[in-house]
Enzyme design. Structure first.
Site, PDB file in Angstrom:
ATOM      1  N   HIS A 104      -8.629  82.350   9.859  1.00 49.04           N
ATOM      2  CA  HIS A 104      -8.947  81.811  10.568  1.00 49.04           C
ATOM      3  C   HIS A 104      -9.355  81.836  11.872  1.00 49.04           C
ATOM      4  CE1 HIS A 104      -9.106  80.299   6.479  1.00 49.04           C
ATOM      5  NE2 HIS A 104      -7.823  79.307   6.019  1.00 49.04           N
ATOM      6  N   HIS A 174     -13.050  73.428   5.864  1.00 53.39           N
ATOM      7  CA  HIS A 174     -11.833  73.562   5.343  1.00 53.39           C
ATOM      8  C   HIS A 174     -11.612  72.445   4.815  1.00 53.39           C
ATOM      9  CE1 HIS A 174      -8.371  75.826   4.132  1.00 53.39           C
ATOM     10  NE2 HIS A 174      -8.420  76.707   4.414  1.00 53.39           N
ATOM     11  N   GLU A 301     -14.136  76.726   0.307  1.00 54.68           N
ATOM     12  CA  GLU A 301     -14.924  76.504   2.075  1.00 54.68           C
ATOM     13  C   GLU A 301     -16.039  77.821   2.099  1.00 54.68           C
ATOM     14  OE1 GLU A 301     -11.335  78.761   3.283  1.00 54.68           O
ATOM     15  OE2 GLU A 301     -10.457  77.820   2.006  1.00 54.68           O
TER      16      GLU A 301
HETATM   17  C1  GAL Z   1      -7.631  79.264   3.314  1.00 53.06           C
HETATM   18  C2  GAL Z   1      -7.077  81.035   2.973  1.00 53.06           C
HETATM   19  C3  GAL Z   1      -5.757  80.556   2.485  1.00 53.06           C
HETATM   20  C4  GAL Z   1      -4.271  80.275   3.462  1.00 53.06           C
HETATM   21  C5  GAL Z   1      -5.103  78.943   3.448  1.00 53.06           C
HETATM   22  C6  GAL Z   1      -4.389  77.829   4.818  1.00 53.06           C
HETATM   23  O1  GAL Z   1      -8.901  79.486   3.013  1.00 53.06           O
HETATM   24  O2  GAL Z   1      -7.637  81.371   1.682  1.00 53.06           O
HETATM   25  O3  GAL Z   1      -5.168  82.154   2.110  1.00 53.06           O
HETATM   26  O4  GAL Z   1      -4.528  80.853   4.547  1.00 53.06           O
HETATM   27  O5  GAL Z   1      -6.579  78.952   4.064  1.00 53.06           O
HETATM   28  O6  GAL Z   1      -3.263  77.433   4.267  1.00 53.06           O
END
Ligand code: GAL
Length: 336
Positions: A104, A174, A301
């Protein structure tokens, strides 16, 4: 209508503003310039207002807690294996913020930046420049994120990017949805429909194994709507603590329905969607003192396809110098 108000101040003394978009039906969305965060979405239902998205009341909680609640994550949503970005012959080591991998956008991604905001009647446009070398990424990247709320109850999120050299770009929202209300506990009884024939199996570190696999005869087959609870009944080694997988989208609409009459229909021009059932949402206190815990929300997402172990970057997330790329996702709220 759009309204601006002071939301709070960061630990290092910068002001954070909230932008509230509302329409003639009484639907509203509040967006922070901190992380371009969708802080709430309020829907009128049977004379009450239901806030369908998880978040916090203070800047401090956004700064201190993990999970990216409501943020726009980037530059690159999802994991980049071994935090290694390969663009042609060039290899760029990125910040390792998820074991040996990159997640991210790194330690200080878009979710921690304060964007410049411009308001118009139905929209807020947020912009930010990520400098060359930010978290290891090559080239300076300018992004614009535009949230628009229409009178027919559609919230669109448009992401635009342009860079001064070759780089990657794959932001996503997110948002953590709980269509029964952010304060209503588990979201596992929500019903989901995803027009996807294929999904991406992963290893225990959530890095794609060897490409895509058919959804048929697996819990990943959401071509016909079903609840998470039902989907999770089928034993499958890929399900660790819920869903956390990328689906390759076919044309069509993603549908998510709660059990109390609120639904969203999602359309997008993105090639994939990451389905995440908030498996890592450790117990914490959210808005209004409400307790949040694993599976209390669903993230959908919309983004590009994944970078796999071969480190090949999908073409939709490659940006060359001065090329503008964009993607748009529309969330239509239905309620009765
Ligand atoms: C998501 C990801 C998860 C986790 C989450 C944040 O997008 O797929 O594995 O990292 O974000 O806690």
């Amino acid at each position: 209508m759009t309204e601006k108000s002071l939301f709070g101040t960061t630990a290092d003394g910068r002001q954070v503003f909230a932008y509230r978009l509302s329409n003639r039906n009484g639907v509203s969305a509040t967006i922070l310039d901190y992380g371009c965060t969708l802080q709430s979405v309020c829907i009128p239902l049977h004379g009450k207002t239901v806030d369908v998205c998880l978040g916090y009341d203070t800047v401090r909680e956004y700064e201190q807690n993990d999970g990216y609640l409501g943020a726009i994550v980037g530059r690159y949503a999802g994991r980049i294996p071994k935090a290694t970005l390969k663009l042609g012959e060039q290899v760029y080591p990125l910040c390792q913020n998820d074991g040996e991998n990159h997640l991210h956008g790194g330690r200080i991604g878009f979710d921690k930046a304060i964007f410049d905001a411009e308001l118009s009647e139905h929209a807020v446009c947020l912009s930010h420049v990520s400098p060359d070398g930010d978290e290891g990424y090559p080239a300076a990247l300018s992004v614009r994120i535009v949230y628009t709320l229409t009178d027919d109850d559609v919230l669109t999120i448009r992401c635009e990017g342009v860079s001064n050299g070759t780089t990657v770009w794959n932001p996503t929202s997110h948002a953590y949805w709980n269509l029964n209300g952010h304060d209503s506990g588990s979201a596992l009884d929500h019903t989901l429909c995803i027009p996807a024939e294929r999904y991406v199996p992963t290893d225990d570190a959530l890095i794609p194994l060897a490409g895509e696999a058919p959804v048929s005869d697996t819990p990943f087959d959401f071509r016909i709507p079903k609840t998470f609870r039902n989907a999770l009944k089928t034993p499958c080694a890929q399900i660790r603590n819920g869903f956390d997988h990328s689906f390759v989208l076919s044309p069509g609409t993603i549908g998510l329905a709660g059990t109390r009459g609120i639904r969203i229909q999602i359309t997008t021009d993105c090639k994939a969607v990451q389905l995440y059932t908030a498996n890592f949402l450790s117990e914490r206190i959210g808005k209004g003192g409400v307790r949040y815990a694993p599976h209390h929300a669903v993230c959908l997402e919309t983004q590009s396809r994944q970078i796999g172990r071969d480190l090949i970057v999908p073409e939709e997330s490659l940006l060359s110098a001065n090329e503008m790329k964009s993607h748009t996702t529309a969330f239509r709220f239905l309620y009765r």
